[in-house]
Design a protein around this motif. Structure first.
Motif, PDB file in Angstrom:
ATOM      1  N   TRP A 269       0.866  -1.192   0.000  1.00  0.00           N
ATOM      2  CA  TRP A 269       0.000   0.000   0.000  1.00  0.00           C
ATOM      3  C   TRP A 269       0.888   1.222   0.000  1.00  0.00           C
ATOM      4  CZ3 TRP A 269      -4.735  -1.935  -0.672  1.00  0.00           C
ATOM      5  CH2 TRP A 269      -5.784  -1.012  -0.827  1.00  0.00           C
ATOM      6  N   ASP A 270       0.284   2.415   0.008  1.00  0.00           N
ATOM      7  CA  ASP A 270       1.165   3.584  -0.081  1.00  0.00           C
ATOM      8  C   ASP A 270       1.764   3.964   1.277  1.00  0.00           C
ATOM      9  OD1 ASP A 270      -1.202   4.669   0.883  1.00  0.00           O
ATOM     10  OD2 ASP A 270      -1.410   6.194  -0.676  1.00  0.00           O
ATOM     11  N   TRP A 271       1.747   3.011   2.211  1.00  0.00           N
ATOM     12  CA  TRP A 271       2.467   3.135   3.476  1.00  0.00           C
ATOM     13  C   TRP A 271       2.968   1.770   3.933  1.00  0.00           C
ATOM     14  CZ3 TRP A 271      -0.655  -0.289   5.601  1.00  0.00           C
ATOM     15  CH2 TRP A 271      -2.014  -0.265   5.223  1.00  0.00           C
TER      16      TRP A 271
ATOM     17  N   ASN B 163     -13.748   0.741   1.345  1.00  0.00           N
ATOM     18  CA  ASN B 163     -12.957   1.965   1.315  1.00  0.00           C
ATOM     19  C   ASN B 163     -12.803   2.482  -0.113  1.00  0.00           C
ATOM     20  OD1 ASN B 163     -10.918   3.987   2.389  1.00  0.00           O
ATOM     21  ND2 ASN B 163      -9.690   2.896   0.880  1.00  0.00           N
ATOM     22  N   GLU B 164     -13.421   3.592  -0.411  1.00  0.00           N
ATOM     23  CA  GLU B 164     -13.186   4.391  -1.611  1.00  0.00           C
ATOM     24  C   GLU B 164     -13.592   3.749  -2.933  1.00  0.00           C
ATOM     25  OE1 GLU B 164      -9.148   5.924  -1.468  1.00  0.00           O
ATOM     26  OE2 GLU B 164      -9.751   7.510  -0.087  1.00  0.00           O
TER      27      GLU B 164
ATOM     28  N   TRP C 161     -10.132   0.551   8.821  1.00  0.00           N
ATOM     29  CA  TRP C 161     -10.131   0.839   7.393  1.00  0.00           C
ATOM     30  C   TRP C 161     -10.213  -0.439   6.536  1.00  0.00           C
ATOM     31  CZ3 TRP C 161      -5.540  -0.508   4.649  1.00  0.00           C
ATOM     32  CH2 TRP C 161      -5.461  -0.025   3.335  1.00  0.00           C
TER      33      TRP C 161
ATOM     34  N   GLU D  50     -11.364  10.835   6.185  1.00  0.00           N
ATOM     35  CA  GLU D  50      -9.943  10.715   5.821  1.00  0.00           C
ATOM     36  C   GLU D  50      -9.404  12.059   5.372  1.00  0.00           C
ATOM     37  OE1 GLU D  50      -8.440   7.938   2.953  1.00  0.00           O
ATOM     38  OE2 GLU D  50      -9.471   6.251   3.886  1.00  0.00           O
TER      39      GLU D  50
ATOM     40  N   HIS E 210      -2.571  15.062  -1.891  1.00  0.00           N
ATOM     41  CA  HIS E 210      -2.571  14.442  -3.217  1.00  0.00           C
ATOM     42  C   HIS E 210      -2.916  15.454  -4.322  1.00  0.00           C
ATOM     43  CE1 HIS E 210      -1.778  10.313  -2.157  1.00  0.00           C
ATOM     44  NE2 HIS E 210      -2.841  10.194  -1.405  1.00  0.00           N
TER      45      HIS E 210
HETATM   46  C1  BMA Z   1      -6.780   6.728   0.999  1.00  0.00           C
HETATM   47  C2  BMA Z   1      -6.789   5.610   1.984  1.00  0.00           C
HETATM   48  C3  BMA Z   1      -5.622   4.729   1.787  1.00  0.00           C
HETATM   49  C4  BMA Z   1      -4.384   5.500   1.485  1.00  0.00           C
HETATM   50  C5  BMA Z   1      -4.553   6.950   1.817  1.00  0.00           C
HETATM   51  C6  BMA Z   1      -3.353   7.774   1.485  1.00  0.00           C
HETATM   52  O1  BMA Z   1      -6.890   6.271  -0.287  1.00  0.00           O
HETATM   53  O2  BMA Z   1      -8.016   4.965   1.969  1.00  0.00           O
HETATM   54  O3  BMA Z   1      -5.919   3.842   0.741  1.00  0.00           O
HETATM   55  O4  BMA Z   1      -3.325   4.954   2.144  1.00  0.00           O
HETATM   56  O5  BMA Z   1      -5.655   7.477   1.142  1.00  0.00           O
HETATM   57  O6  BMA Z   1      -3.118   7.841   0.104  1.00  0.00           O
END
Ligand code: BMA
Length: 892
Positions: free
Chosen positions: A208-210, A499-500, A433, A585, A567
């Motif tokens: 994932w991005d972490w 999620n999303e 999450w 978030e 972002h």
């Molecule tokens: C959202 C979260 C994660 C991700 C975060 C940071 O998309 O639900 O998927 O780590 O932003 O990009």
């Protein structure tokens, strides 16, 4: 929060573990199969084969990576860039084996229960295939009475073997099968439509991005042999009705199953509720008398109900919201369910904590504009949700599972420390999450005890998912199982579909490669809500996060993820442009702590741009952009220590900016869950507590900006306005003072004024003109303080009139000392004093991983000229020698 209260939190007052039940031939018996496991590479299809590696000892619960690390076959994948060289492990199949002894004949209804297998597994007992599994999130059980070998010595030895297929390879195969079968599809893409969409396994394990990409496999929860001579309790639920005369009627529905041959045995179920006391072990008075009812006869899943009335119920309140005293722990009751034979002989028992509360999700059309409200009403009170997003606390979640079997006292210290930290920072909600897990029972028990409401996503995230045929059947079974396990927790506030995914589809993340329809829609809009309605009626269900309105990420409807900051537009000064109703978030990334870096870097790696430091940044932001974000407000990081310090300060200011804004907007906005609370490995991420459980600057900022009474400052033109936000159930009144002062301590302007804010209200209370600071913006600061009349509530805040990097800060003349506390020699204090203004004072013990679990400490704070701060550090006896001479204090 009072530390005393916290320590009481995990005394299991009144809870009776299963081990206490007298075992005899009618009682359900659960034996953990934990010893002598070993692991080896398997050939691809099921049989173990001689390959290069010898059999290695395996830990259960565990993951293959952990076994390989212990055996020295792989380097810890968290170290430097070792993640890369572990990739082969995920392309390999693995076989686990053990033997266990059965000496006495077993009941006709005897099962092997696997509480968690990760993930694609074939299980054989004594060389006979007994089952196949492909979902990490659900327990699996298989009847084995006729397959067990019974006897002493070798005659009673049973060989258990589990072969795990590579989840990556199987995911790829299934993706191809799906497409070949002519289903709706889209071109394979690693992230949005890749192997992970086809395997029910925690999605973050695919990277994932972490987080690192460590797909792994293993027996990640305990294995048990369960013998059911008479009957066993399966699961249960309860429902509370508050009567107009103040009583609570608790209706309990228990579900049980009779053993073969005991379909007609006369059985009773006794339900007893007692109050859980926090003061002493003895304070556990039975409230109402236990209620005993006769159990129905028959086979299959049977239901039995009973009702208990509590005359003077104490409500379960979220952390800091108890109207009697905001420092009180949420009230919990112990519920005991006991199945017994008519003569009283025990058959099976369950003990759990329950809480009496109501939680509603209030969505009403907004008369002042478009859209509708999105707020939680707890026990009739509209409640601003303060918290963060929770991710699994380890890349290998088995490291967090209870080592000694599901029925024993939970021992997971890591989850405990994190929930304590959330509680100390004034959180009242965590969002579990959807890229992670349904968490352990221990996690929800801790949330129950500490008043942390849980927003629970179903584990689907940022991807399209197959949603027909076997996939939808499996999703339904998984949801039923998760709902039955979690619905008993008073902390559980909301089920959420994913999620999303809805916003992903709406916003067309896959670009030109659009699928013909929203793959997965059927899960979140049909199957999951139906499962919640059936198994947990009354608990709110929300299809996705974010969701609501035509654009699922709208500011007018439902919850929103604000990723414009970071972002999109980038810098955090843009948060106040967001007028959403509930922020589930938003976040800003920073470096982990020095102790976390020391764990994962070689000495040569310890500079901000080393390949290993950059490897431990998965944000995909572009490293220069990330450093550039810091540079807008703080000096450029030249050393690793600078990177830690400046990036963490920038993150702290980011969250402070957004959350203070949204708390001022209470009435329209009803919640801020920032991204993200914790980490699963050492990494630069959006977390506020890192993988070494070191709190970042933003964690200490959260302790301030999540206080029930917040004093915040907004600059507009040539004036600054002070706002009070009050989350308490009563009005507060007192005095606000605003002071503009030079860093040397000379007062340039001061305003003092009476201030009053209604219960659960927010509003401006004072302003100060900035003309006295004109031309001196780099040399002064604004300090704001509120003192309540009751002398209990107080709040303070600071504002700089220039960017921190541009301030002309004098040498603060800091003095610091660590010493034993005279009254309690076991305890230590840290005193830091500044002669002139000290900005962002950061203290640490160089080279030591000091666990700050004391709610009275602080860090990354400002000191005014002449101010001295004394902090309790708790008991340092164990690390006394380690820390000696290692105190380091730094300010901007
Ligand atoms: C959202 C979260 C994660 C991700 C975060 C940071 O998309 O639900 O998927 O780590 O932003 O990009």
């Amino acid at each position: 929060m009072n530390p005393e209260r916290r320590r009481m939190g995990f005394l299991r007052v009144g809870a009776k573990p299963f081990e206490d039940i007298q075992m005899n031939s009618v009682t359900t018996r659960r034996t953990t199969i934990q010893n002598d496991w070993r692991v080896k590479e398997a050939t691809s299809r099921g049989t173990s084969s001689a390959s290069d590696l010898p059999w290695l000892p395996a830990a259960v619960p565990g993951h293959v990576h952990l076994d390989l690390m212990r055996a020295g076959v792989i380097t810890d994948p968290f170290y430097r860039i070792a993640e890369r060289s572990a990739a082969w492990v995920d392309e390999t199949d693995w076989v686990y084996e053990t033997t266990f002894q059965v000496e006495e004949p077993v009941a006709a209804s005897t099962y092997l229960v696997f509480h968690g297998l990760d993930t694609i597994a074939r299980i054989s007992l004594n060389d006979e295939l007994i089952g196949e599994t492909d979902n990490m999130f659900v327990p699996h059980e298989f009847p084995v009475a006729s397959k067990l070998r019974v006897g002493t010595g070798e005659a009673g030895q049973n060989a258990l073997r589990i072969v795990f297929s590579s989840a990556l390879r199987v995911g790829r195969e299934r993706q191809k099968e799906w497409t070949d079968a002519g289903n709706d599809s889209l071109a394979p893409e690693w992230f949005l439509w890749g192997p992970r969409s086809f395997v029910r396994k925690a999605q973050y394990m695919y990277g994932w991005d972490w987080g690192p990409e460590l797909v792994s496999c293993g027996i990640w929860k305990p294995v048990e042999l369960v013998e059911v001579p008479t009957a066993r309790l399966l699961d249960w639920k309860y429902d509370t009705t508050f009567t107009p005369d103040g009583k609570a009627i608790v209706r309990i529905d228990a579900f049980f199953e009779r053993g073969a041959g005991a379909e007609e045995a006369p059985l009773t179920l006794t339900a007893a509720i007692s109050e859980v006391g926090w003061q002493s072990m003895e304070y556990d008075d039975p409230i109402p008398s236990p209620v005993t009812v006769e159990a129905p006869t028959g086979s299959g899943r049977l239901q039995i109900s009973s009702t208990i009335t509590i005359d003077l119920p104490r409500r379960w309140w979220p952390n800091t919201h108890n109207p009697e005293d905001d420092r009180l722990h949420p009230a919990l009751y112990t519920l005991r369910l006991a199945l017994a034979l008519a003569d009283g002989e025990p058959v099976d028992e369950k003990t759990a904590r329950i809480g009496l509360r109501t939680v509603e999700l209030i969505r009403e059309p907004d008369p002042d504009g478009g859209g509708e409200s999105f707020k939680f009403r707890v026990n009739g009170q509209d409640t601003f949700m303060k918290g963060a997003n929770w991710i699994p606390a380890d890349s290998f979640p088995a490291r967090l599972e209870h080592r000694s079997g599901v029925t024993s006292f939970p021992t997971d210290r890591r989850t405990e420390q994190l929930i304590f930290a959330a509680c100390d920072a004034g959180f009242n909600m965590l969002r579990v999450w959807g890229g992670g897990l349904y968490e352990s029972d221990h996690f929800y028990e801790l949330c129950d005890e500490h008043g942390i409401l849980v927003w629970q996503d179903f584990p689907y995230g940022c991807a399209y998912y197959p949603d027909t045929g076997t996939y939808s059947d499996a999703a339904r079974r998984e949801a039923v199982s998760a709902i039955r396990r979690l619905r008993t927790h008073p902390s559980l506030a909301l089920w959420c579909g994913n999620n999303e995914n809805d916003s992903m589809h709406h916003d067309g993340w896959s670009g030109a490669n659009e699928p013909p329809r929203y793959l997965g829609e059927k899960l979140y809009h049909e199957i999951l809500p139906a499962a919640v309605e059936e198994g947990d009626p009354g608990r709110p269900y929300w299809p996705s996060s974010p969701y609501g309105g035509e654009n699922p990420n709208s500011q007018e409807w439902g919850d929103r993820h604000d990723w414009d900051v970071w972002h999109g537009v980038g810098d955090w000064i843009h948060y106040p442009a967001d007028d959403s109703r509930f922020l589930s978030e938003f976040g800003f990334a920073s470096s982990c702590s020095l102790p976390a870096w020391e764990k994962c870097l070689a000495v040569a790696d310890r500079w901000p741009r080393s390949p290993a430091v950059r490897w431990h940044d998965k944000t995909r932001k572009g490293y220069d952009t990330y450093l550039g974000f810091i540079g807008i407000h703080f000096p450029e990081p030249r050393t690793l220590e600078d990177l830690v310090y400046y990036s963490q300060l920038n993150q702290a200011e980011a969250l402070k900016c957004g959350i203070e804004h949204w708390r001022r907007r209470k009435g329209r906005c009803w919640g801020t869950l920032f991204w993200q609370f914790n980490d699963c490995w050492p990494v630069q991420s959006w977390s506020v507590v890192d993988s070494e459980l070191q709190q970042k600057a933003a964690y200490y900022a959260a302790r301030r900006f999540y206080q029930p009474v917040l004093l915040s400052l907004v600059r507009g033109g040539n004036r600054v306005e002070a706002h009070l936000t009050n989350d308490l159930a009563h009005a507060i009144r007192g005095e606000v003072s605003l002071t503009i002062e030079t860093f040397e301590g000379e007062v340039a302007a001061r305003v003092s004024t009476p201030a009053e804010i209604e219960a659960n209200g927010t509003g401006p209370v004072a302003t100060i003109d900035l003309s006295s600071a004109q031309g001196r913006e780099r040399d002064v600061y604004l300090h704001a303080r509120f003192e309540a009349e009751d002398e209990i509530q107080a709040a303070e805040n600071y504002l700089f009139l220039a960017e921190p990097k541009d301030l002309r800060l004098p040498d603060p003349g800091l003095e610091a000392r660590v010493e034993r506390y005279a009254q309690h020699p076991g305890n230590w204090t840290l005193t830091i004093k500044a002669r002139r203004f000290a900005a962002y004072v950061w203290w640490r013990f160089d080279g030591v991983t000091y666990q700050d679990d004391s709610p009275s400490t602080d860090n990354f704070f400002h000191l005014r000229p002449g101010e001295e701060k004394i902090m309790g550090l708790g008991d340092l006896e164990a690390i006394e020698d380690e820390i000696s001479g290692r105190l380091r204090v730094r300010s901007l």
